[in-house]
Design an enzyme around this catalytic site. Sequence first.
Site, PDB file in Angstrom:
ATOM      1  N   TYR A 156       0.832  -1.208   0.000  1.00  0.00           N
ATOM      2  CA  TYR A 156       0.000   0.000   0.000  1.00  0.00           C
ATOM      3  C   TYR A 156       0.867   1.259   0.000  1.00  0.00           C
ATOM      4  O   TYR A 156       0.576   2.237  -0.689  1.00  0.00           O
ATOM      5  CB  TYR A 156      -0.941  -0.006   1.213  1.00  0.00           C
ATOM      6  CG  TYR A 156      -1.675   1.307   1.394  1.00  0.00           C
ATOM      7  CD1 TYR A 156      -2.593   1.745   0.445  1.00  0.00           C
ATOM      8  CD2 TYR A 156      -1.426   2.112   2.507  1.00  0.00           C
ATOM      9  CE1 TYR A 156      -3.252   2.961   0.590  1.00  0.00           C
ATOM     10  CE2 TYR A 156      -2.090   3.327   2.666  1.00  0.00           C
ATOM     11  CZ  TYR A 156      -2.994   3.749   1.713  1.00  0.00           C
ATOM     12  OH  TYR A 156      -3.644   4.950   1.852  1.00  0.00           O
ATOM     13  N   ARG A 163       1.676   7.052  -6.598  1.00  0.00           N
ATOM     14  CA  ARG A 163       0.517   7.927  -6.815  1.00  0.00           C
ATOM     15  C   ARG A 163       0.876   9.363  -6.478  1.00  0.00           C
ATOM     16  O   ARG A 163       0.568  10.303  -7.219  1.00  0.00           O
ATOM     17  CB  ARG A 163      -0.656   7.428  -5.963  1.00  0.00           C
ATOM     18  CG  ARG A 163      -1.873   8.324  -6.007  1.00  0.00           C
ATOM     19  CD  ARG A 163      -3.072   7.708  -5.299  1.00  0.00           C
ATOM     20  NE  ARG A 163      -2.843   7.473  -3.866  1.00  0.00           N
ATOM     21  CZ  ARG A 163      -3.784   7.059  -3.027  1.00  0.00           C
ATOM     22  NH1 ARG A 163      -5.003   6.790  -3.466  1.00  0.00           N
ATOM     23  NH2 ARG A 163      -3.511   6.871  -1.748  1.00  0.00           N
ATOM     24  N   TYR A 216      -0.756  13.138   6.391  1.00  0.00           N
ATOM     25  CA  TYR A 216      -0.344  12.121   7.364  1.00  0.00           C
ATOM     26  C   TYR A 216       1.168  12.221   7.593  1.00  0.00           C
ATOM     27  O   TYR A 216       1.920  12.459   6.657  1.00  0.00           O
ATOM     28  CB  TYR A 216      -0.620  10.704   6.837  1.00  0.00           C
ATOM     29  CG  TYR A 216      -2.033  10.178   6.971  1.00  0.00           C
ATOM     30  CD1 TYR A 216      -2.994  10.792   7.763  1.00  0.00           C
ATOM     31  CD2 TYR A 216      -2.402   9.019   6.287  1.00  0.00           C
ATOM     32  CE1 TYR A 216      -4.279  10.270   7.870  1.00  0.00           C
ATOM     33  CE2 TYR A 216      -3.687   8.496   6.385  1.00  0.00           C
ATOM     34  CZ  TYR A 216      -4.620   9.126   7.178  1.00  0.00           C
ATOM     35  OH  TYR A 216      -5.879   8.603   7.271  1.00  0.00           O
ATOM     36  N   GLU A 337     -14.103  -0.653   6.612  1.00  0.00           N
ATOM     37  CA  GLU A 337     -14.054   0.682   6.003  1.00  0.00           C
ATOM     38  C   GLU A 337     -15.374   0.899   5.266  1.00  0.00           C
ATOM     39  O   GLU A 337     -15.908  -0.035   4.668  1.00  0.00           O
ATOM     40  CB  GLU A 337     -12.868   0.727   5.039  1.00  0.00           C
ATOM     41  CG  GLU A 337     -12.660   2.065   4.386  1.00  0.00           C
ATOM     42  CD  GLU A 337     -11.378   2.119   3.549  1.00  0.00           C
ATOM     43  OE1 GLU A 337     -10.283   1.866   4.084  1.00  0.00           O
ATOM     44  OE2 GLU A 337     -11.496   2.402   2.351  1.00  0.00           O
TER      45      GLU A 337
HETATM   46  C1  3EB Z   1      -7.535   6.208   5.847  1.00  0.00           C
HETATM   47  O1  3EB Z   1      -8.402   6.997   6.198  1.00  0.00           O
HETATM   48  C2  3EB Z   1      -8.006   4.824   5.567  1.00  0.00           C
HETATM   49  O2  3EB Z   1      -5.130   5.621  -0.010  1.00  0.00           O
HETATM   50  O3  3EB Z   1      -6.734   5.919  -1.443  1.00  0.00           O
HETATM   51  C3  3EB Z   1      -9.200   5.272   2.832  1.00  0.00           C
HETATM   52  C4  3EB Z   1      -9.568   5.803   1.584  1.00  0.00           C
HETATM   53  C5  3EB Z   1      -7.901   4.884   3.042  1.00  0.00           C
HETATM   54  C6  3EB Z   1      -8.624   5.925   0.559  1.00  0.00           C
HETATM   55  C7  3EB Z   1      -6.327   5.706  -0.292  1.00  0.00           C
HETATM   56  C8  3EB Z   1      -6.963   5.012   2.011  1.00  0.00           C
HETATM   57  C9  3EB Z   1      -7.322   5.535   0.790  1.00  0.00           C
HETATM   58  O4  3EB Z   1      -6.337   6.489   5.765  1.00  0.00           O
HETATM   59  C10 3EB Z   1      -7.480   4.266   4.330  1.00  0.00           C
END
Ligand code: 3EB
Length: 347
Positions: A156, A163, A216, A337
């Site tokens: 991931y 990306r 993040y 999710e």
């Molecule tokens: C999060 O909130 C959970 O990397 O495209 C949710 C929606 C999440 C999209 C992405 C990742 C993605 O971080 C994970």
Amino acid sequence: MFPANHWHTSSDYQPVAVHCDYVPLSHLASYLSISAQNILAIISFGKDIPGAATLPCPLNKVDTPQLDNTSMVEVWASPGPVSHGEQHGIHYSASDEVFFGSIHIAELGQAPLDVISRKTHRNIFDLLQAKGYPHLIRVWNYLPNINQITNGLERYQLFCLGRHQAFSERNSFSERDLPAASTIGTRDRNFQIYFLAARQAGKQIENPRQVSAFHYPRCYGPRSPSFSRAVLKKWKGEHHLYISGTASIVGHESCHHGSPQEQLRETLCNIESLLERAKHTANVDCGSLCNPSSMKIYIRHAQDFEQIKRALEKRVSHKIPMLYLQGDICRSDLLLEIEAICHMHRY
Ligand code: 3EB
């Protein structure tokens, strides 16, 4: 089916640019016989699409198996005629206002995932630019072995790295233009992306309970995930709020390790907070948690399905189209999710 429900006639009737329906697999043939020329894309979950070979629109068989009994397919349709094409392996369809694309990538023997991710995103951006729909609104990513670690990074994280590179290399890139997204693990060997794009941008909505994913901290990976918590798109005739995959994350940390019930409660709190935010920043009422237009719930462990469904049904009307799917979430401590689409009629 959909023309009757959603494209109601009245004196100020304006057809909605794009619509997504969950159709029972057993009704697909009759659905298509009414509206074949308007179909933008069909997505199935772990099941083959009957007659797939003869359909001109992008097709996606996503290997996130459905956990409840009736097999549904997701059908994206437009009120006007749709044209189709293919470039760099991206199958697409386009109407006046909407562009829908889909790509499957076999990784076997190919470059590392970050390189593939960067190249694929570049190809998507080039295509959108060339066709005149430069604004990505909503993206779905499905990765095999999403939590597997290779060379010290989770797959991931490699996907996010590529990306991020591709987005930041775009001309006049702004974080405010990031699409809503979901990135989920699939059992398939192929990596798949499908997306919705538009001629005009949507509006980013972020969640005050959560750090924006694109901010993040580094502990979650060398480059941050490139997505918005939600995107509000003002199509002709209707406003849609596309809510990204939402999980039990507060600030930037995962909460309630090991408890699907508590993770569900936190996730719903996050969605409510996002709806509240949309209401205030964009001055639209997207309704409440109990009445989105559709919802998808991804569950990591099939054995948690029944209890999650029971708990969710206490919060969301049973009339809402919902799909429960088995899929791995991008952080290994997350058990579920939820993504949603909300429609707001314009008056
Ligand atoms: C999060 O909130 C959970 O990397 O495209 C949710 C929606 C999440 C999209 C992405 C990742 C993605 O971080 C994970």
